[in-house]
Design an enzyme around this catalytic site. Structure first.
Site, PDB file in Angstrom:
ATOM      1  N   CYS A 116       0.821  -1.222   0.000  1.00  0.00           N
ATOM      2  CA  CYS A 116       0.000   0.000   0.000  1.00  0.00           C
ATOM      3  C   CYS A 116       0.850   1.266   0.000  1.00  0.00           C
ATOM      4  CB  CYS A 116      -0.955   0.004   1.177  1.00  0.00           C
ATOM      5  SG  CYS A 116      -2.003  -1.447   1.218  1.00  0.00           S
ATOM      6  N   HIS A 255      -3.822   7.120   2.677  1.00  0.00           N
ATOM      7  CA  HIS A 255      -4.129   5.791   2.152  1.00  0.00           C
ATOM      8  C   HIS A 255      -5.564   5.449   2.557  1.00  0.00           C
ATOM      9  CE1 HIS A 255      -4.089   1.698   1.137  1.00  0.00           C
ATOM     10  NE2 HIS A 255      -3.712   1.199   2.301  1.00  0.00           N
ATOM     11  N   ASN A 285     -10.034  -0.437  -0.467  1.00  0.00           N
ATOM     12  CA  ASN A 285      -8.580  -0.245  -0.400  1.00  0.00           C
ATOM     13  C   ASN A 285      -7.965  -0.795  -1.679  1.00  0.00           C
ATOM     14  OD1 ASN A 285      -5.831  -0.490   0.055  1.00  0.00           O
ATOM     15  ND2 ASN A 285      -6.035  -1.365   2.113  1.00  0.00           N
TER      16      ASN A 285
HETATM   17  C1  LIG Z   1     -10.230  -5.746   8.790  1.00  0.00           C
HETATM   18  C2  LIG Z   1     -11.010  -4.795   9.669  1.00  0.00           C
HETATM   19  C3  LIG Z   1     -12.088  -4.100   8.851  1.00  0.00           C
HETATM   20  C4  LIG Z   1     -11.696  -5.602  10.765  1.00  0.00           C
HETATM   21  O1  LIG Z   1     -12.401  -4.704  11.620  1.00  0.00           O
HETATM   22  P1  LIG Z   1     -12.221  -4.821  13.198  1.00  0.00           P
HETATM   23  O2  LIG Z   1     -13.118  -3.828  13.778  1.00  0.00           O
HETATM   24  O3  LIG Z   1     -10.746  -4.723  13.500  1.00  0.00           O
HETATM   25  O4  LIG Z   1     -12.793  -6.264  13.473  1.00  0.00           O
HETATM   26  P2  LIG Z   1     -12.072  -7.513  14.164  1.00  0.00           P
HETATM   27  O5  LIG Z   1     -11.067  -8.121  13.242  1.00  0.00           O
HETATM   28  O6  LIG Z   1     -11.623  -7.083  15.506  1.00  0.00           O
HETATM   29  O7  LIG Z   1     -13.290  -8.484  14.298  1.00  0.00           O
HETATM   30  C5  LIG Z   1     -14.417  -8.196  15.136  1.00  0.00           C
HETATM   31  C6  LIG Z   1     -15.435  -9.271  14.957  1.00  0.00           C
HETATM   32  O8  LIG Z   1     -16.032  -9.162  13.664  1.00  0.00           O
HETATM   33  C7  LIG Z   1     -15.913 -10.400  12.958  1.00  0.00           C
HETATM   34  N1  LIG Z   1     -15.723 -10.115  11.537  1.00  0.00           N
HETATM   35  C8  LIG Z   1     -14.563  -9.975  10.854  1.00  0.00           C
HETATM   36  N2  LIG Z   1     -14.819  -9.708   9.576  1.00  0.00           N
HETATM   37  C9  LIG Z   1     -16.166  -9.662   9.443  1.00  0.00           C
HETATM   38  C10 LIG Z   1     -17.031  -9.409   8.366  1.00  0.00           C
HETATM   39  N3  LIG Z   1     -16.571  -9.166   7.122  1.00  0.00           N
HETATM   40  N4  LIG Z   1     -18.359  -9.425   8.594  1.00  0.00           N
HETATM   41  C11 LIG Z   1     -18.854  -9.678   9.815  1.00  0.00           C
HETATM   42  N5  LIG Z   1     -18.084  -9.925  10.881  1.00  0.00           N
HETATM   43  C12 LIG Z   1     -16.748  -9.914  10.697  1.00  0.00           C
HETATM   44  C13 LIG Z   1     -14.718 -11.081  13.572  1.00  0.00           C
HETATM   45  O9  LIG Z   1     -14.787 -12.483  13.381  1.00  0.00           O
HETATM   46  C14 LIG Z   1     -14.851 -10.678  15.017  1.00  0.00           C
HETATM   47  O10 LIG Z   1     -15.803 -11.513  15.642  1.00  0.00           O
HETATM   48  P3  LIG Z   1     -15.575 -12.000  17.155  1.00  0.00           P
HETATM   49  O11 LIG Z   1     -15.553 -10.722  17.977  1.00  0.00           O
HETATM   50  O12 LIG Z   1     -16.764 -12.855  17.370  1.00  0.00           O
HETATM   51  O13 LIG Z   1     -14.270 -12.699  17.141  1.00  0.00           O
HETATM   52  C15 LIG Z   1     -10.094  -3.725  10.316  1.00  0.00           C
HETATM   53  O14 LIG Z   1      -9.269  -4.329  11.291  1.00  0.00           O
HETATM   54  C16 LIG Z   1      -9.229  -3.023   9.310  1.00  0.00           C
HETATM   55  O15 LIG Z   1      -9.697  -2.211   8.543  1.00  0.00           O
HETATM   56  N6  LIG Z   1      -7.909  -3.279   9.320  1.00  0.00           N
HETATM   57  C17 LIG Z   1      -6.967  -2.644   8.453  1.00  0.00           C
HETATM   58  C18 LIG Z   1      -7.220  -2.965   7.008  1.00  0.00           C
HETATM   59  C19 LIG Z   1      -6.083  -3.670   6.393  1.00  0.00           C
HETATM   60  O16 LIG Z   1      -5.547  -4.585   6.959  1.00  0.00           O
HETATM   61  N7  LIG Z   1      -5.690  -3.245   5.191  1.00  0.00           N
HETATM   62  C20 LIG Z   1      -4.664  -3.865   4.457  1.00  0.00           C
HETATM   63  C21 LIG Z   1      -3.328  -3.259   4.583  1.00  0.00           C
HETATM   64  S1  LIG Z   1      -3.200  -1.536   4.558  1.00  0.00           S
END
Ligand SMILES: CC(C)(COP(=O)(O)OP(=O)(O)OC[C@H]1O[C@@H](n2cnc3c(N)ncnc32)[C@H](O)[C@@H]1OP(=O)(O)O)[C@@H](O)C(=O)NCCC(=O)NCCS
Length: 328
Positions: A116, A255, A285
């Site tokens: 990214c 980003h 993204n």
């Molecule tokens: C990926 C992302 C959206 C997840 O959001 P989050 O708020 O961190 O959510 P978590 O991973 O903590 O998961 C919370 C819960 O939602 C669930 N969950 C994850 N993805 C889900 C989806 N698509 N739909 C519904 N539930 C989902 C998880 O299983 C978890 O459940 P649990 O509490 O029962 O274990 C967020 O972490 C993010 O944007 N990260 C950065 C993005 C990234 O990595 N970009 C790439 C590189 S720059």
């Protein structure tokens, strides 16, 4: 020491393929909902390149637009740098394929892999070649076809990524407009984000396919924590290392990683959200495509004006990160 030349972003361009994947489409593939995706990420839909359409194909219109905006002919390009983690093929490079499509016979061409942060890396590199006087016209591109390597069985990652391309043409500057500063960084950690299959460590085999090793894997929550801190730190240091206060910044091109990350970073910086360009709602993204697509849209919509102090900021797999400070 030789006097370094001033360098400007003379023109920008961007392109998003026509295919659309909505949150409702993803509800049919994995256990998720439009409500969860939108409230957690700010994404409503993302674009998808059709089968047979590769990263060079979507880079081409973005590059043409940037060349037209800069008034530079492809035959006058000295260098083409493409930031991508989804090259058309392992070899030759996407930059070489783009060079052929553009008919830019005098340009060197190479890809850079910084996920990214890819556009920030190619931008900083192209800037150096013009500063030193080695080259006059450099095309820098950030482009991805991420939907080709997304695992549509993994709800934690498939909701995030989309396809798109952005480009900029760099030339020597005779006016106030110039790139003032760039910071690049990295911290080797392949556990947070990777796509392990297909390289020299795990060459493609039936086993790598069976183990789904040719798809992106991310630990979203760890990226999230890293991203908020890094975005704040990068914007602050871009301003302060150049004698500005954060409040002097007119506009931020972040980003497009997650709307909540952008919101909380801007809040911690004490900057209003209106000073950050966001288009994550419609593209998700797009990794290396994210910053140059947002930049091009911001320029075309008149959000960035001549003389503005603008910061670009990104972070991604590697981990890698980068920022650029520009007097527009
Ligand atoms: C990926 C992302 C959206 C997840 O959001 P989050 O708020 O961190 O959510 P978590 O991973 O903590 O998961 C919370 C819960 O939602 C669930 N969950 C994850 N993805 C889900 C989806 N698509 N739909 C519904 N539930 C989902 C998880 O299983 C978890 O459940 P649990 O509490 O029962 O274990 C967020 O972490 C993010 O944007 N990260 C950065 C993005 C990234 O990595 N970009 C790439 C590189 S720059």
């Amino acid at each position: 020491m030789t006097q370094l030349r001033k360098v400007q972003i003379a023109g920008t361009g961007s392109f998003a393929p026509e295919g659309v994947i909505t949150n409702a489409d993803l509800e049919k593939l994995v256990d998720t909902s439009d409500e969860w995706i939108f409230t957690r990420t700010g994404i409503r839909e993302r674009r998808k390149a059709a089968d047979g359409v590769a990263t060079s194909d979507i880079s081409m219109p973005a590059a043409r637009q940037a060349l037209d905006a800069a008034g530079v002919a492809a035959k006058d390009l000295d260098l083409i740098l493409v930031g991508t983690v989804t090259p058309d093929t392992m070899l030759p490079s996407t930059a070489c394929r783009l060079q052929k499509m553009l008919d830019a016979p005098h340009a060197g061409a190479v890809d850079m892999v910084a996920a990214c942060s890819g556009f920030l890396y190619v931008l900083a590199t192209g800037w150096q070649f013009i500063q030193t006087g080695m080259y006059d016209n450099v095309l820098v591109v950030g482009a991805e076809c991420l939907t080709k390597i997304v695992d549509y069985q993994d709800r934690g990652s498939c909701i995030i990524f989309g396809d798109g391309a952005g480009a900029a043409v760099l030339t020597p500057s005779t006016e106030d407009s110039e790139i003032l500063y760039a910071e690049l960084g990295a911290m080797g950690d392949e556990e947070i984000m990777d796509m392990p299959g297909g390289g020299s460590l795990h060459p493609a085999s039936h086993e790598t396919v069976d183990q789904r090793m040719h798809f992106i894997r991310i630990e979203g929550r760890r990226v999230y924590k890293f991203a908020v801190n890094k975005m704040v730190e990068l914007v602050r240091s871009a301003a302060e290392k150049n004698g500005y206060a954060v409040s002097d910044i007119d506009y931020v091109i972040p980003h497009q990683v997650n709307m909540r990350i952008i919101e909380s970073s801007m809040e911690r910086l004490g900057l209003p959200l209106e000073k950050a360009y966001t288009n994550i709602e419609k593209y998700g993204n797009t990794s290396a495509g994210s910053v140059p697509m947002a930049l091009d849209e911001a320029v075309r919509e008149g959000k960035i004006k001549r003389g503005d102090l603008v910061v670009f900021v990104a972070f991604g797999a590697g981990l890698t990160w980068g920022s650029t400070l520009v007097r527009w």
